[in-house]
Design an enzyme around this catalytic site. Structure first.
Site, PDB file in Angstrom:
ATOM      1  N   CYS A 287      41.825  32.755  53.080  1.00 12.11           N
ATOM      2  CA  CYS A 287      40.540  33.086  52.468  1.00 12.11           C
ATOM      3  C   CYS A 287      39.448  33.352  53.502  1.00 12.11           C
ATOM      4  O   CYS A 287      38.341  33.723  53.131  1.00 12.11           O
ATOM      5  CB  CYS A 287      40.101  31.977  51.516  1.00 12.11           C
ATOM      6  SG  CYS A 287      39.768  30.399  52.318  1.00 12.11           S
ATOM      7  N   GLU A 387      39.878  40.782  46.236  1.00 11.44           N
ATOM      8  CA  GLU A 387      40.614  40.059  47.278  1.00 11.44           C
ATOM      9  C   GLU A 387      42.086  40.455  47.169  1.00 11.44           C
ATOM     10  O   GLU A 387      42.764  40.114  46.200  1.00 11.44           O
ATOM     11  CB  GLU A 387      40.462  38.554  47.116  1.00 11.44           C
ATOM     12  CG  GLU A 387      41.192  37.760  48.192  1.00 11.44           C
ATOM     13  CD  GLU A 387      41.088  36.258  47.982  1.00 11.44           C
ATOM     14  OE1 GLU A 387      40.916  35.534  48.973  1.00 11.44           O
ATOM     15  OE2 GLU A 387      41.208  35.806  46.825  1.00 11.44           O
TER      16      GLU A 387
END
Length: 502
Positions: A287, A387
């Site tokens: 992340c 993402e």
């Protein structure tokens, strides 16, 4: 060790014992680099969750009454065992996740930082005292554990991310139920064994394998007081709303789209090397990965050329082999999803300047994708908005610093952001104004050390108290404020009903 032979289902760890799940369904756990079966994970039931929570609840009274110094000593012994079994644990991470051994070793090291932090719990739990807040009256604030708490963790860091949770939680006096990712369930089994070897009492740490039923069982269980979660944005939002609706504390760390702004005055080759390491390390499945580059137009062509050059130098393969820089993504289903994003990038007008699908043709087995780079992207494209969680990097071009900041601000995520510059004014302005919770200046992965909070913003975080550092200690404890007055012999006065009035 209860890793079980290939094809044999894993067991849950409840009350210090390995317990067969009541699951009717199971999921294969393959090695992402080869596709070979490592084990099978049970998709446990809410009844399995109930058993684990009951064991944790039973253990809480004795564990919370254990002096914090003794709890810290167990954590010290656990740290020693982690160091002793470092190579074994790193190899296990690589087998089930696919990242290379140096990355697995680095993951374990970052997890060790959290164990070291938790070893300082006697100091971290110190309260506040102020004598004589009024005549002969003293006040103090002391901290207490919450009770049974739970962690729900992702596949990308199967050892490190759980260590953001249980070392602080249990050393602060809570008991813990871990739901590891069903994609990487093996590492936590060894962790459970090492915790027991370190002297942790049965029931303080429990593991329940599974998916949706286990997650919902923890979110809804009345005896679970807090939920710590790390994962994708849609699931994080669901976890936050559901757990909060059931009266729980929640910290839910969500998705990211980390932007890296490259200014004309920086060393472009060095910046490119740093960006490539950030974007493609751990196969882009982290992340804090660089996934969107914002390049000032006058240096964009040169920067893209350096990005391609640095990417071409990477070696892709099985992470257990020496010299491998880039391992596979986690599953064939995820690889297919990433291929879909690449096609969407092309369809919306981005220029594919390096196609990692070509590299993958060298590998008949495993779920491989080489470094993939888009140029001429913009903030509204799906490859920039979403993402992707893979080795895919998108380059956008801007006129200047201000347009770069404005481009970054359009992202719904706010986990991390970095600027590459030698100009102190630009660096300071970026730190002050960029809409992200973790900021780098010439740093590719601005993830903080464990004694600082992991402080994502916007849709990268749901909750109030972040993971790690003092935030983590506060999240897993509750305050009690005590006001006391002691009378001297013969003193029969009652005093004011308001102790703050003399």
């Amino acid at each position: 060790m209860n890793t079980a032979a290939a094809g044999t289902p894993l067991k849950n760890y409840i009350g210090g014992q390995w317990v067969e799940s009541q699951a009717a369904r199971f999921e294969d756990v393959p090695n992402p680099a080869t596709g070979e079966l490592l084990s099978r994970v049970p998709l446990s039931t809410k009844e399995d969750v109930d058993k684990a929570v009951a064991a944790a609840k039973e253990a809480f009274a004795g564990w919370s009454a254990t002096p914090v110094v003794e709890r810290a000593r167990i954590m010290f012994r656990f740290h020693s065992l982690l160091m002793k079994h470092e190579d074994e644990l790193a190899r296990m991470i690589t087998l089930e996740n696919g990242k290379n051994l140096p990355e697995a070793q680095a993951e374990l090291l970052r997890g060790l930082e959290m164990v070291e932090f938790a070893c300082g719990m006697p100091t971290l739990l110190m309260g506040e005292t102020l004598p004589n807040i009024a005549a002969n009256i003293d006040s103090q604030v002391i901290r207490f554990p919450l009770g049974v708490v739970a962690g729900i963790t992702p596949f990308n860091f199967p050892v490190m991310v759980p260590m953001w949770m249980y070392p602080i939680a249990i050393t602060a006096g809570n008991t813990f139920v871990l739901k590891p990712s069903e994609r990487t369930p093996l590492s936590c089994i060894r962790i459970a064994e090492l915790l027991k070897e370190a002297g942790l009492p049965d029931g303080v740490f429990n593991v329940v394998h599974g998916a949706h039923d286990v997650v919902n069982g923890l979110l809804e269980h009345p005896d679970v007081k807090a939920i710590s979660f790390v994962g994708s944005q849609p699931v994080a939002e669901y976890v936050y709303k559901t757990a909060a609706a059931h009266g729980k504390r929640v910290q839910a760390l969500a998705g990211a789209k980390n932007h890296h702004l490259v200014m004309p005055d920086t060393d472009l080759k060095r910046a490119a090397k740093t960006i490539v390491s950030s974007a493609f390390g751990c196969a882009g499945e982290r992340c804090m990965a660089a996934s969107a580059v914002v390049a000032v137009e006058e240096i964009a062509d040169e920067l893209v050329a350096h990005l391609i050059e640095e990417s071409n130098a990477l070696t892709m393969g099985n992470g257990l082999e020496a010299g491998v820089d880039l391992g596979p993504v986690i599953r064939d289903s995820h690889l297919a999803k990433v291929h879909g994003y690449i096609e969407k990038g092309l369809a919306t007008g981005a220029t594919l300047v390096r196609d990692g699908r070509e590299d993958a043709k060298q590998h008949e087995k495993g779920y491989f994708l080489g470094p993939t780079i888009f140029d001429q992207a913009d903030a509204e494209m799906v490859i920039v908005r979403d993402e992707i969680f893979a080795p895919v990097l998108s380059v956008m071009r801007v006129k200047n610093f201000e347009e770069g900041l404005e481009t970054i601000s359009r992202s719904r995520f706010g986990n991390g952001a970095t600027i590459y510059t030698n100009n102190g004014k630009w660096g300071r302005e970026f730190v002050q104004r960029v809409e992200a919770g973790m900021v780098g200046v010439n740093v590719g992965v601005p993830a903080p050390m464990g004694f600082f909070a992991f402080s994502g913003w916007k849709e990268s975080f749901y909750g109030d108290l972040h993971a790690n550092g003092k935030d983590g200690v506060m999240f897993f404890t509750k305050k009690k404020t005590v006001t006391s007055r002691w009378f001297e012999d013969g003193d029969t006065s009652i005093g004011s009903q308001n102790v703050f009035v003399k």
